[in-house]
Design an enzyme around this catalytic site. Sequence first.
Site, PDB file in Angstrom:
ATOM      1  N   TYR A 126     -31.157  -7.338  22.605  1.00  0.00           N
ATOM      2  CA  TYR A 126     -32.397  -7.062  23.307  1.00  0.00           C
ATOM      3  C   TYR A 126     -33.135  -5.993  22.497  1.00  0.00           C
ATOM      4  O   TYR A 126     -32.533  -4.965  22.148  1.00  0.00           O
ATOM      5  CB  TYR A 126     -32.132  -6.513  24.710  1.00  0.00           C
ATOM      6  CG  TYR A 126     -31.548  -7.504  25.690  1.00  0.00           C
ATOM      7  CD1 TYR A 126     -32.365  -8.405  26.369  1.00  0.00           C
ATOM      8  CD2 TYR A 126     -30.178  -7.518  25.944  1.00  0.00           C
ATOM      9  CE1 TYR A 126     -31.827  -9.306  27.277  1.00  0.00           C
ATOM     10  CE2 TYR A 126     -29.634  -8.413  26.860  1.00  0.00           C
ATOM     11  CZ  TYR A 126     -30.467  -9.308  27.511  1.00  0.00           C
ATOM     12  OH  TYR A 126     -29.925 -10.190  28.414  1.00  0.00           O
ATOM     13  N   ASP A 133     -36.190 -14.150  26.893  1.00  0.00           N
ATOM     14  CA  ASP A 133     -36.578 -14.635  28.222  1.00  0.00           C
ATOM     15  C   ASP A 133     -36.245 -13.643  29.327  1.00  0.00           C
ATOM     16  O   ASP A 133     -36.105 -14.023  30.484  1.00  0.00           O
ATOM     17  CB  ASP A 133     -35.901 -15.979  28.511  1.00  0.00           C
ATOM     18  CG  ASP A 133     -34.376 -15.878  28.568  1.00  0.00           C
ATOM     19  OD1 ASP A 133     -33.833 -14.814  28.207  1.00  0.00           O
ATOM     20  OD2 ASP A 133     -33.734 -16.874  28.959  1.00  0.00           O
ATOM     21  N   HIS A 152     -30.823 -18.982  29.929  1.00  0.00           N
ATOM     22  CA  HIS A 152     -30.020 -17.843  30.377  1.00  0.00           C
ATOM     23  C   HIS A 152     -28.973 -18.288  31.392  1.00  0.00           C
ATOM     24  O   HIS A 152     -28.618 -17.549  32.317  1.00  0.00           O
ATOM     25  CB  HIS A 152     -30.927 -16.769  30.995  1.00  0.00           C
ATOM     26  CG  HIS A 152     -30.554 -15.361  30.622  1.00  0.00           C
ATOM     27  ND1 HIS A 152     -31.268 -14.606  29.724  1.00  0.00           N
ATOM     28  CD2 HIS A 152     -29.539 -14.569  31.034  1.00  0.00           C
ATOM     29  CE1 HIS A 152     -30.716 -13.413  29.613  1.00  0.00           C
ATOM     30  NE2 HIS A 152     -29.650 -13.364  30.394  1.00  0.00           N
TER      31      HIS A 152
END
Length: 366
Positions: free
Chosen positions: A132, A160, A257
């Site tokens: 991230y 996402d 995800h």
Amino acid sequence: MSRRMVCVADFEEYANKKLSRVHKEVICTGADQCQTLQENIEAFKRLRIRPRVLRDVSRRDLSTTLLGEKVDFPVGVSSTALQGLAWPDGDICAARAIAQLHTCMIVNMYANNSVEEISAASPGGLKWFQLYIMPDRPFTQRLVRRAELAGYKALVVTVDAPVPGKRYPNLRSRFQRPPHLRIPNFQGIQSSAAPSKDKQNLVCGPYPLDRSLSWKDIDWLSSITNLPIILKGILTAEDAGRALEHPGVKGILVSNHGGRQLDGVPATIEVLPEIVAAVGERLEVYLDGGVRTGTDVLKALALGARAVFVARPAIWGLAYNGEDGVAEVLKILRNELDLAMALSGCRCLAEIKRPLVVGEEYYSKL
């Protein structure tokens, strides 16, 4: 462990009995009503295989390359946080299974072992690092450097999750990460970046996600590393086309995800063809979400994926027997893919082509 495990579903059944309700919910729940979570699995069942016969399948080769690195078969372990909930040092155990079987693992940023510990404990395995891009950019840059020095071969950037999805069971249980499960990759993050409540990852801890993330941040990441970048979470041809405009991007992991972010989006296998069509041969395309059998793998490869990755099945393997459990799950998927190739007339992955798989409507129109 007296029962013989013959398919991935056996490991799921075992894990559902072994894991506590709260831990099982953290690992396996989806967002909102779990529509996407279920569709990831059901969409594979709506595809049909058109086998070819009399093809001399006495020898079969499942090997391929991922960004130039050879793997023995096209099934890897996808990024999953808090694997220590399923087995002590779960991340290390999964990485060792990957090294044992010569395939690929995407190591999660929220792993319970550091990038260095996982790499040192699993020499020889192909590892990519899931990232991230945090609001604390200097911290992000340091973490990228750590991954480079530890021998990771790519960065898998999750795109996402500007905010966490709403997962009902986690909210009801108010789950908090057990204190014995450390997240060492976050060593050195600035406390000044402490998030407001709506920015927290409620499962992993109080580490902020960046709601302002945009394509310019992908270019920034490219400017600080020579590692190839894979974008995880693209579900449309439009965004796949935009990825082509950013030279550092070398691959796309088609992912929703695991159904844990925005409920109601398509299953990954449903959008795979449009993304493959959008990028052609210019980017490698991979898939995760809903893969439970070797025929699922075959279908994804036929629709253009270079490889698939599994997350929950690896966790179920960990819960069953640590490193050996993960290896057993992967061996089952490898062997099922090998069988599916033989029965459909494919001797190597290059022979798994688009006409091999059709939707249900194909036969209804005949």
